[in-house]
Design an enzyme around this catalytic site. Sequence first.
Site, PDB file in Angstrom:
ATOM      1  N   GLU A 152       0.857  -1.256   0.065  1.00  0.00           N
ATOM      2  CA  GLU A 152      -0.006  -0.033   0.134  1.00  0.00           C
ATOM      3  C   GLU A 152       1.086   1.184   0.019  1.00  0.00           C
ATOM      4  OE1 GLU A 152      -2.581  -0.608   3.316  1.00  0.00           O
ATOM      5  OE2 GLU A 152      -3.446  -2.283   2.619  1.00  0.00           O
ATOM      6  N   ASN A 193       2.143  -5.214  -3.190  1.00  0.00           N
ATOM      7  CA  ASN A 193       0.417  -5.605  -3.006  1.00  0.00           C
ATOM      8  C   ASN A 193      -0.172  -4.026  -2.503  1.00  0.00           C
ATOM      9  OD1 ASN A 193      -1.322  -7.592  -2.038  1.00  0.00           O
ATOM     10  ND2 ASN A 193      -1.308  -6.812  -0.051  1.00  0.00           N
ATOM     11  N   HIS A 230     -10.418  -5.939  -2.430  1.00  0.00           N
ATOM     12  CA  HIS A 230     -11.580  -5.514  -1.402  1.00  0.00           C
ATOM     13  C   HIS A 230     -12.716  -4.718  -2.174  1.00  0.00           C
ATOM     14  CE1 HIS A 230      -9.098  -7.019   1.860  1.00  0.00           C
ATOM     15  NE2 HIS A 230      -8.272  -6.039   1.512  1.00  0.00           N
ATOM     16  N   GLU A 259      -6.459 -10.651  -1.111  1.00  0.00           N
ATOM     17  CA  GLU A 259      -7.215 -10.341  -0.007  1.00  0.00           C
ATOM     18  C   GLU A 259      -8.846 -10.319  -0.405  1.00  0.00           C
ATOM     19  OE1 GLU A 259      -5.559  -6.876   2.308  1.00  0.00           O
ATOM     20  OE2 GLU A 259      -3.568  -7.779   1.841  1.00  0.00           O
ATOM     21  N   ASP A 261     -12.801 -10.054  -0.861  1.00  0.00           N
ATOM     22  CA  ASP A 261     -13.669 -10.158  -0.117  1.00  0.00           C
ATOM     23  C   ASP A 261     -14.690  -9.318  -1.072  1.00  0.00           C
ATOM     24  OD1 ASP A 261     -12.864  -7.611   0.750  1.00  0.00           O
ATOM     25  OD2 ASP A 261     -12.465  -8.597   2.680  1.00  0.00           O
TER      26      ASP A 261
END
Length: 460
Positions: A152, A193, A230, A259, A261
Amino acid sequence: MLLAGALGVLGAITAVAVSVPADAAASTLGAAAAQSGRYFGTAISANKLGDSAYTTIANREFNMVTAENEMKIDATEPNQNQFNFTNADRIYNWAVQNGKQVRGHTLAWYAQQPGWMQSLSGSALRQAMINHINGVMAHYKGKIPYWDVVNEAYADSGGGRRDSNLQRTGNDWIEVAFRTARAADPAAKLCYNDYNTDNWTWAKTQGVYNMVKDFKSRGVPIDCVGFQSHFNSGSPYPSNYRQTLQNFAALGVDVAITELDVEGASATTYANIVNDCLAVPRCVGITTWGVRDSDSWRSSQTPLLFDGNGNKKPAYTAVLNALNSAPNTSPSPTPPVSPSASPTPPVSPSPTPPVSPSPDTSPQPGGCSATMRTINSWPGGFQSEVTVSAGSSAVNGWTVNWTWPGGQTISSLWNGTQSVSGSSVTVRNAPYNGSIAAGSSTTLGFTANGTAATPSVTCS
Ligand code: 9MR
């Protein structure tokens, strides 16, 4: 296959069996993904390893594990230079004892820094970052196939870097992290990432893409890009997601969904995401950020594949079916478990030569002196550190100078400002490290192209 065998003896209707897929459909996410050489993973929390409902699902369904928090900086180095792998090892050992691999997450990040790191800046922070990467990667050397080296680092809008204490150490902090990581564990694939890098048209996606492109063109060691993915109403699954994965893969890196979702867990959206990964040969695997909805950092969005009671949701079935429909081929020229066979193999550092600091040629006492040493080296490049020391009186502003013996060129330098004239290099202090107390020292560092060398350094 049993069906095919049974039917085979009947000869005349064997043709009916031919329409049955060669492999019976796999019944778990991990096994289904493995049919095309991919993995299917989940984030795991150490504090849930005692929950048998949780571990039963996690163990049955997934073959890759990411520590949700336990390998982060605050967890692994709570006090400077005191590494703690208690909870990280609980997850690592659980995973390996159950036949799973582990993605390392994460080594350099603006968030979840321990207090001591939050208060550092400049050269002390830069050195602490390098030390942290070395400390954690040494503990897991040869055991982690993928590391999220930097997490990030890009701003949410505008396409530029995110401001942080790490960013303020100099724009080269990311490449220094990757070079450090390569030397620390040459067998690990090294990933960048981030989130909100899924939509190809977004400036943040373009910013990260341009960084990866630049790194590949300059030989900065990067092997993979993780797309956190996400998805929610503010950052929905984009119709160009596959294009994003393809474009990054075309730069010569693996891509992974790290990650995942999805707010509301639409079965259609989950299937689309899986199919996008399956369509990209270098998309090596998918990780969901948790097991059950109740385990999610966004549990109120019910974004995962199992409900709070551990029941399979419609999205689970959609994902399993998509995985089972994948062509039975390996995703990339190399399976994710054998990084050494990669088309972009991790560069093995040449055996580090005995560190032989250059002779101190500066006047003493008073004034300053400087020595150079090699930190890492690899074919065609190296990383060095110059220690600048004050003599018996304090120094206020310093300049060091050396001459390269064999055409070396600096690719990036931190904790100083350089000027180069032919083979002669002059480095002056950065704004924050010009003052050195009597008897103390400071360091500058750089990466360079060419053969590692330690020429003598003068200081004034
Ligand atoms: O899921 C993690 C949550 O338990 C932590 O409180 C949080 C702290 O920063 O980090 C969450 O995981 C994040 C991941 O490490 C990086 N990408 C975003 C994830 C969700 O915030």
